[in-house]
Design a protein around this motif. Structure first.
Motif, PDB file in Angstrom:
ATOM      1  N   ALA A   1       0.864  -1.164  -0.085  1.00  0.00           N
ATOM      2  CA  ALA A   1       0.143  -0.124  -0.099  1.00  0.00           C
ATOM      3  C   ALA A   1       0.889   1.315   0.024  1.00  0.00           C
ATOM      4  N   ASP A   2       0.819   2.083  -0.777  1.00  0.00           N
ATOM      5  CA  ASP A   2       1.575   3.194  -1.157  1.00  0.00           C
ATOM      6  C   ASP A   2       0.883   4.251  -0.207  1.00  0.00           C
ATOM      7  N   TRP A   3       1.501   5.292   0.146  1.00  0.00           N
ATOM      8  CA  TRP A   3       0.824   6.554   0.908  1.00  0.00           C
ATOM      9  C   TRP A   3       0.085   7.339   0.213  1.00  0.00           C
ATOM     10  N   ASP A   4       0.459   7.601  -1.093  1.00  0.00           N
ATOM     11  CA  ASP A   4      -0.282   8.559  -2.353  1.00  0.00           C
ATOM     12  C   ASP A   4      -1.363   7.932  -2.749  1.00  0.00           C
ATOM     13  N   ASP A   5      -1.612   6.506  -2.325  1.00  0.00           N
ATOM     14  CA  ASP A   5      -2.929   6.058  -3.027  1.00  0.00           C
ATOM     15  C   ASP A   5      -4.096   6.118  -1.775  1.00  0.00           C
ATOM     16  N   ILE A   6      -3.486   6.206  -0.469  1.00  0.00           N
ATOM     17  CA  ILE A   6      -4.488   6.180   0.657  1.00  0.00           C
ATOM     18  C   ILE A   6      -4.754   7.390   1.405  1.00  0.00           C
ATOM     19  N   GLY A   7      -3.923   8.492   1.016  1.00  0.00           N
ATOM     20  CA  GLY A   7      -4.205   9.581   1.518  1.00  0.00           C
ATOM     21  C   GLY A   7      -3.186  10.176   2.575  1.00  0.00           C
ATOM     22  N   ILE A   8      -2.237   9.726   2.759  1.00  0.00           N
ATOM     23  CA  ILE A   8      -1.002   9.955   3.657  1.00  0.00           C
ATOM     24  C   ILE A   8      -0.056  10.723   3.018  1.00  0.00           C
ATOM     25  N   PRO A   9       0.398  11.785   3.477  1.00  0.00           N
ATOM     26  CA  PRO A   9       1.547  12.632   2.652  1.00  0.00           C
ATOM     27  C   PRO A   9       2.715  11.647   2.500  1.00  0.00           C
ATOM     28  N   PRO A  10       3.182  11.688   1.288  1.00  0.00           N
ATOM     29  CA  PRO A  10       4.503  10.779   1.077  1.00  0.00           C
ATOM     30  C   PRO A  10       5.562  10.461   1.843  1.00  0.00           C
ATOM     31  N   ASN A  11       6.101  11.474   2.323  1.00  0.00           N
ATOM     32  CA  ASN A  11       7.134  11.220   3.257  1.00  0.00           C
ATOM     33  C   ASN A  11       6.731  11.025   4.609  1.00  0.00           C
ATOM     34  N   SER A  12       5.556  10.929   5.097  1.00  0.00           N
ATOM     35  CA  SER A  12       5.256  10.660   6.454  1.00  0.00           C
ATOM     36  C   SER A  12       5.784   9.619   7.246  1.00  0.00           C
ATOM     37  N   VAL A  13       6.328   9.680   8.401  1.00  0.00           N
ATOM     38  CA  VAL A  13       6.693   8.611   9.245  1.00  0.00           C
ATOM     39  C   VAL A  13       5.491   8.041   9.896  1.00  0.00           C
ATOM     40  N   THR A  14       4.809   6.647   9.659  1.00  0.00           N
ATOM     41  CA  THR A  14       3.775   6.302  10.117  1.00  0.00           C
ATOM     42  C   THR A  14       3.836   5.226  11.196  1.00  0.00           C
ATOM     43  N   GLU A  15       3.041   4.853  12.052  1.00  0.00           N
ATOM     44  CA  GLU A  15       2.788   4.022  13.009  1.00  0.00           C
ATOM     45  C   GLU A  15       1.818   2.926  12.561  1.00  0.00           C
TER      46      GLU A  15
END
Length: 398
Positions: A348-362
């Motif tokens: 799952a890519d961040w830009d597909d799911i609405g999270i900014p691309p460079n975000s560090v995510t838990e």
């Protein structure tokens, strides 16, 4: 690969808010034309015209329905035992509060006024007594009827499933609002479930008529039936919102026709799709394996998230699917599904799911009940077996 953003629904909600502002402004300009003595009645009538005034369905309904497991083999003893089981298993505390009697509760012959009446052989105490019993346990009682039939709304009913059988041939958008108006005068808030089978795309007109609407024909307890209903329901994702929900039919979890992994996929898709979570198994004899699925608090929380935005299939390639939708607190619900016959990895890519691309995510794994130690940037990849899924709540932290 098909790409669709999960935030389109937000734009629709914003549009709806703007529309409501315009309606409010129009209402203010009309006040001068309403006779002073009639103003209160005028505004009460305007409120009654919108079923949202019943205050129900702010989140998808949860409960149980008799049809998938029992069909016509129902009676008041079984309904009472089921309501007891919802309490004793702890399911009621998790939100499963509707006890819905489906078809076959009524006599074929009506009373002298043309109303449906309960079968004396199976519901001898009557529906009011049964409603009182269910209410005494902190639960709610639902009942079934057809849009081609008249029904007296008996005291104590909290939910109406209104089917599309035996109709007079008139179009559902004309026929169903007749019951809407009757429910508004029932003297108590009643959740209105339109079981129109998706015949005339009720998602396009159901919001002003009821609290949920079937987007599909009846489900059966098979993998093929379940995933096909998920697909049909997903088409209308942008039209679901608090007060009105897309309904791909009731849950089959625990009825024995699918594997454990397939039931986990079933429950996960229904939860992330903000579908009604209406159990269709025999909760009086529920197994631990079934309880582990239907009592997953973290997955239920996704379904009941107050933001109320239905997830969409944001990326698919063959048998591999990425479902995602926003949650409160700037979080994202993510579901990776492997419909294919082989064990495989899905990204799952961040830009597909609405999270900014460079975000560090838990990432919180909702079926493993653990927060992953690794932090993710840009994407998340998981490997799963055939007919299985992984479900996460993602939270950007940097």
């Amino acid at each position: 690969m098909e790409r669709r953003g999960v935030w389109t629904a937000v734009l629709i909600l914003c549009s709806l808010s703007s529309t409501m502002v315009n309606i409010s402004a129009t209402s203010r300009t009309m006040r001068g034309s309403v006779p002073k003595n009639s103003k209160n009645e005028y505004y009460k009538e305007r409120l009654r015209r919108n079923l949202l005034a019943n205050g129900l369905g702010s989140t998808p309904p949860m409960g149980w329905n008799s049809w998938n497991h029992f069909g016509c083999q129902i009676d008041e003893k079984m309904i009472r035992e089921t309501s007891d089981a919802l309490v004793s298993t702890g399911l009621a505390k998790l939100g499963y509060t509707y006890v819905n009697i489906d078809d076959c509760w009524a006599e074929i012959a009506r009373d002298e006024k043309g109303n449906l009446v309960p079968k004396n052989s199976t519901f001898p105490s009557g529906i009011k007594a049964l409603a009182d019993n269910v209410h005494s346990k902190g639960l709610k009682l639902g009942i079934y009827s057809d849009a081609g039939a008249t029904i007296k709304i008996m005291n104590g009913i909290d939910y109406l499933k209104y089917d599309n059988c035996n109709n007079d041939g008139s179009k559902p958008p004309v026929r169903y609002p007749v019951m809407t108006r009757a429910l508004m005068k029932a003297g108590r808030p009643i959740f209105f479930s339109l079981c129109e089978w998706g015949d005339m795309h009720p998602a396009l007109w159901g919001f002003k008529v009821g609290n949920s609407w079937r987007t599909t024909s009846d489900i059966t307890d098979t993998w093929e039936s379940m995933v096909s209903r998920a697909d049909m329901n997903e088409v209308y994702a942008e039209l679901a919102r608090p007060g009105g929900w897309n309904d791909p039919d009731m849950l089959e979890v625990g009825n024995g026709g699918m594997t454990k992994n397939e039931y986990i996929v079933h429950f996960s898709i229904w939860a992330i799709s903000k579908a009604p979570l209406l159990l269709g198994c025999d909760v009086r004899n529920v197994t631990k394996e079934t309880m582990d699925i239907i009592a997953n608090k973290e997955v239920i929380a996704v379904n009941q998230d107050p933001l109320g935005i239905q997830a969409k299939k944001v990326r698919s390639e063959g048998d591999l699917e990425v479902w995602a939708g926003p949650l409160t607190g700037y979080r994202v619900a993510l579901l990776l599904v492997n419909r294919g016959p082989w064990r495989v990895s899905i990204t799952a890519d961040w830009d597909d799911i609405g999270i900014p691309p460079n975000s560090v995510t838990e990432a919180r794994d909702l079926w493993e009940h653990k927060t992953l130690r690794k932090l993710f940037v840009g994407n998340l990849t998981a490997t799963m077996n055939s007919h299985a899924c992984k479900m996460y709540v993602l939270k950007p932290i940097a």
